[in-house]
Design an enzyme around this catalytic site. Structure first.
Site, short mmCIF file in Angstrom:
data_model
loop_
_atom_site.label_atom_id
_atom_site.label_comp_id
_atom_site.label_asym_id
_atom_site.label_seq_id
_atom_site.Cartn_x
_atom_site.Cartn_y
_atom_site.Cartn_z
N ARG A 280 112.89 82.28 -60.48
CA ARG A 280 112.24 83.29 -59.60
C ARG A 280 110.88 83.73 -60.14
NH1 ARG A 280 117.48 85.55 -59.64
NH2 ARG A 280 118.66 84.96 -57.79
N LYS B 156 97.71 81.43 -53.32
CA LYS B 156 98.50 80.62 -52.40
C LYS B 156 98.99 79.38 -53.15
CE LYS B 156 96.46 81.28 -47.81
NZ LYS B 156 95.80 80.51 -46.75
N GLU C 138 82.81 74.22 -49.21
CA GLU C 138 83.42 75.56 -49.28
C GLU C 138 82.41 76.59 -49.81
OE1 GLU C 138 86.29 76.55 -48.08
OE2 GLU C 138 87.35 74.66 -47.78
N LYS D 270 85.84 85.56 -52.73
CA LYS D 270 87.25 85.29 -52.42
C LYS D 270 88.14 86.41 -52.98
CE LYS D 270 90.86 82.12 -51.58
NZ LYS D 270 91.39 80.80 -51.57
N GLU E 118 96.98 87.48 -45.89
CA GLU E 118 96.30 86.91 -44.73
C GLU E 118 96.76 87.56 -43.43
OE1 GLU E 118 94.90 82.79 -45.19
OE2 GLU E 118 95.87 82.46 -43.28
N ARG F 133 91.23 88.10 -44.35
CA ARG F 133 91.29 86.84 -45.10
C ARG F 133 91.14 85.64 -44.15
NH1 ARG F 133 95.50 85.58 -50.09
NH2 ARG F 133 94.77 83.49 -50.54
N ASN G 291 88.57 81.03 -42.96
CA ASN G 291 88.85 79.79 -42.22
C ASN G 291 87.68 79.36 -41.33
OD1 ASN G 291 91.53 79.31 -43.14
ND2 ASN G 291 92.11 81.14 -42.00
N HIS H 236 87.43 75.82 -40.16
CA HIS H 236 88.67 75.14 -40.56
C HIS H 236 89.52 74.63 -39.40
CE1 HIS H 236 87.50 76.27 -44.53
NE2 HIS H 236 88.61 75.83 -45.08
N HIS I 52 90.58 70.87 -39.74
CA HIS I 52 91.95 70.37 -39.81
C HIS I 52 92.18 69.29 -38.76
CE1 HIS I 52 93.17 74.39 -41.84
NE2 HIS I 52 92.78 73.50 -42.73
N HIS J 224 88.42 67.34 -47.62
CA HIS J 224 88.50 68.62 -46.91
C HIS J 224 87.12 69.26 -46.68
CE1 HIS J 224 90.20 72.34 -45.55
NE2 HIS J 224 89.64 73.01 -46.54
N1 LIG Z 1 96.00 77.16 -52.51
C1 LIG Z 1 94.91 77.31 -51.77
O1 LIG Z 1 94.47 78.42 -51.45
C2 LIG Z 1 94.17 76.09 -51.33
C3 LIG Z 1 92.91 76.20 -50.74
C4 LIG Z 1 92.22 75.04 -50.41
C5 LIG Z 1 92.79 73.80 -50.66
N2 LIG Z 1 94.03 73.72 -51.21
C6 LIG Z 1 94.65 72.43 -51.52
O2 LIG Z 1 93.86 71.80 -52.52
C7 LIG Z 1 94.02 70.40 -52.44
C8 LIG Z 1 92.66 69.74 -52.54
O3 LIG Z 1 92.12 70.07 -53.79
P1 LIG Z 1 90.97 69.19 -54.46
O4 LIG Z 1 89.88 68.99 -53.49
O5 LIG Z 1 90.69 69.77 -55.77
O6 LIG Z 1 91.68 67.77 -54.58
P2 LIG Z 1 92.44 67.05 -55.80
O7 LIG Z 1 93.27 67.98 -56.54
O8 LIG Z 1 93.09 65.84 -55.21
O9 LIG Z 1 91.22 66.62 -56.73
C9 LIG Z 1 90.28 65.69 -56.23
C10 LIG Z 1 90.14 64.47 -57.17
O10 LIG Z 1 89.34 64.86 -58.27
C11 LIG Z 1 90.03 64.58 -59.48
N3 LIG Z 1 89.53 65.57 -60.43
C12 LIG Z 1 89.73 66.91 -60.40
N4 LIG Z 1 89.03 67.50 -61.38
C13 LIG Z 1 88.38 66.52 -62.04
C14 LIG Z 1 87.46 66.50 -63.12
N5 LIG Z 1 87.01 67.60 -63.71
N6 LIG Z 1 87.01 65.30 -63.54
C15 LIG Z 1 87.39 64.14 -62.93
N7 LIG Z 1 88.21 64.11 -61.88
C16 LIG Z 1 88.70 65.28 -61.45
C17 LIG Z 1 91.48 64.64 -59.13
O11 LIG Z 1 92.27 63.94 -60.05
C18 LIG Z 1 91.45 63.99 -57.75
O12 LIG Z 1 91.39 62.59 -57.88
C19 LIG Z 1 94.73 70.12 -51.12
O13 LIG Z 1 96.07 69.79 -51.38
C20 LIG Z 1 94.65 71.45 -50.38
O14 LIG Z 1 95.76 71.66 -49.51
C21 LIG Z 1 94.72 74.84 -51.57
#
Ligand SMILES: NC(=O)c1ccc[n+]([C@@H]2O[C@H](COP(=O)([O-])OP(=O)(O)OC[C@H]3O[C@@H](n4cnc5c(N)ncnc54)[C@H](O)[C@@H]3O)[C@@H](O)[C@H]2O)c1
Length: 362
Positions: free
Chosen positions: A119, A141, A183, A225, A235, A239, A243, A246, A250, A263
């Site tokens: 938990r 999140k 972003e 943020k 949200e 918040r 979006n 977005h 999406h 993204h």
């Molecule tokens: N929780 C939230 O509020 C929130 C908000 C936006 C997006 N997300 C989620 O985030 C994810 C996308 O995140 P992302 O864009 O970071 O993608 P990701 O985690 O897939 O990273 C992108 C690529 O970069 C590589 N990478 C990351 N840091 C690196 C570094 N310093 N050096 C070399 N390679 C590196 C990773 O291994 C991957 O291949 C999605 O799953 C999305 O749903 C969550």
């Protein structure tokens, strides 16, 4: 060291932003005290940063390394259960600490494991992609995907601390960096017109990875943020403004097949679409749209929709967006630099025309 405080009703924590913090022994003081730590990451990121993170952990504590495949597919119920199996077999307990070392994929699944194991155990976010540093690691999140959709299983769970080292961006792929800039540009347009001017004046320094400039940029985004999240943790109100672009994004990601468009790339075109809609309906002046497109092009982000994407299919996908209320589309539309609002949109014809004017086929 720059600290941005996230101040929530039940909890306060810091986002620590400093160049080279991952290699500085001082950062070990930021970790919660535990007998046991687990670092969740992937092979690629671990190859660059695992040794540095291990050096921050107290010598007496035990360390479990959990590496997951480098893919959005890792945010799966199966991978989640595998991580639980691994941690429970090592007697991981409530006072143990999970360190999420990576981009948004690692941050989301590691966060969800931390939220649910016993938990809730300690969570530290060490985001390494730009998108994770300015967006996904801030706000609590956490989620994994379900076969019927993205991020459908998750919870709000805040970390003890977020540690950001902008130097990690130097090993990030260029396209991923640009995606994160999508972003960053969003924050400039929804929240603060002075940040927009700052961004316009610092394009070259950002592209040359100037450490001080990157620190300031990340700090600013985290502040926006953190302020929005502090005012609306779950949200239910403002918040939703995060979006901007977005709903369109999406739909683009969905039609393209997840992973084919990053993204932030889809968000860039989504912001242009939302802004053009606002201009077409005299909600905002044209100058704003021009400033947006200049920034998007400067960071090499896309500005059009490929014609093999059908406008009709994009529209149907927009109706499936989970932010819609009672099947009525909710769009975040900008009104001026630094000011946007949520609008119920029910004119499908204008949306189809708009999508086609950006290149979508029928
Ligand atoms: N929780 C939230 O509020 C929130 C908000 C936006 C997006 N997300 C989620 O985030 C994810 C996308 O995140 P992302 O864009 O970071 O993608 P990701 O985690 O897939 O990273 C992108 C690529 O970069 C590589 N990478 C990351 N840091 C690196 C570094 N310093 N050096 C070399 N390679 C590196 C990773 O291994 C991957 O291949 C999605 O799953 C999305 O749903 C969550």
């Amino acid at each position: 060291m720059v600290t941005v405080t996230v101040d929530l009703s039940e909890k306060k924590y810091g986002i620590e932003i400093t160049a080279n913090s991952l290699t500085s022994k001082k950062s070990s003081q930021l970790l919660p005290v535990s007998n046991q730590y687990a670092i969740i990451s992937n092979e690629l990121i671990a190859g660059h940063y695992l040794q540095s993170i291990k050096r921050l952990i107290p010598e007496k504590a035990s360390v479990i390394i959990c590496l997951i495949p480098d893919s959005e597919k890792s945010k799966s119920p199966e991978q989640y259960l595998k991580l639980l199996d691994q941690l429970l077999s090592e007697k991981f307990n409530r006072s143990s600490t999970i360190i999420a070392l990576g981009g948004g994929v690692v941050g989301d699944i590691a966060g969800f494991v931390a939220a649910t194991l016993h938990r809730g155990c300690n969570l530290v976010q060490i985001p390494t992609s730009l998108l994770a540093q300015v967006d996904s690691s801030v706000g609590g999140k956490t989620a994994i995907n379900h076969s019927s959709g993205k991020n459908l299983i998750g919870s709000f769970y805040q970390p003890k601390v977020v540690i950001i080292d902008p130097e990690t961006l130097k090993t990030l792929d260029k396209r991923q960096f640009a995606s994160g800039m999508g972003e960053v540009i969003k924050y400039a347009f929804i929240h603060d017109s002075s940040f927009l001017v700052w961004l316009e004046n610092n394009i070259d320094s950002i592209l040359s990875f100037d450490a001080t400039i990157l620190e300031s940029m990340i700090e600013h985004c985290c502040k926006v943020k953190a302020a929005v999240v502090s005012a609306d943790e779950r949200e239910e109100g403002q918040r939703v403004l995060l979006n901007f672009g977005h709903t369109f994004a999406h739909a683009i990601e969905n039609i393209a097949g997840y992973g084919n468009w990053l993204h932030g790339e889809a968000v860039a075109v989504g912001m242009l679409l939302a802004s053009k809609l606002a201009v077409n309906n005299k909600l905002m002046n044209e100058e704003f749209f021009e400033r947006l497109i200049i920034l998007i092009k400067a960071f090499d982000l896309p500005t059009v929709i490929p014609d093999e994407f059908s406008a009709q299919k994009l529209l149907s996908s927009m109706y499936r967006d989970k932010k819609n209320l009672d099947n009525k589309m909710q769009l975040i539309l900008p009104r001026a630099a630094g000011h946007s609002e949520s609008v119920t949109w029910n004119d499908d014809t204008s949306l189809l025309k708009l999508l086609q004017s950006f290149g979508a086929g029928k």
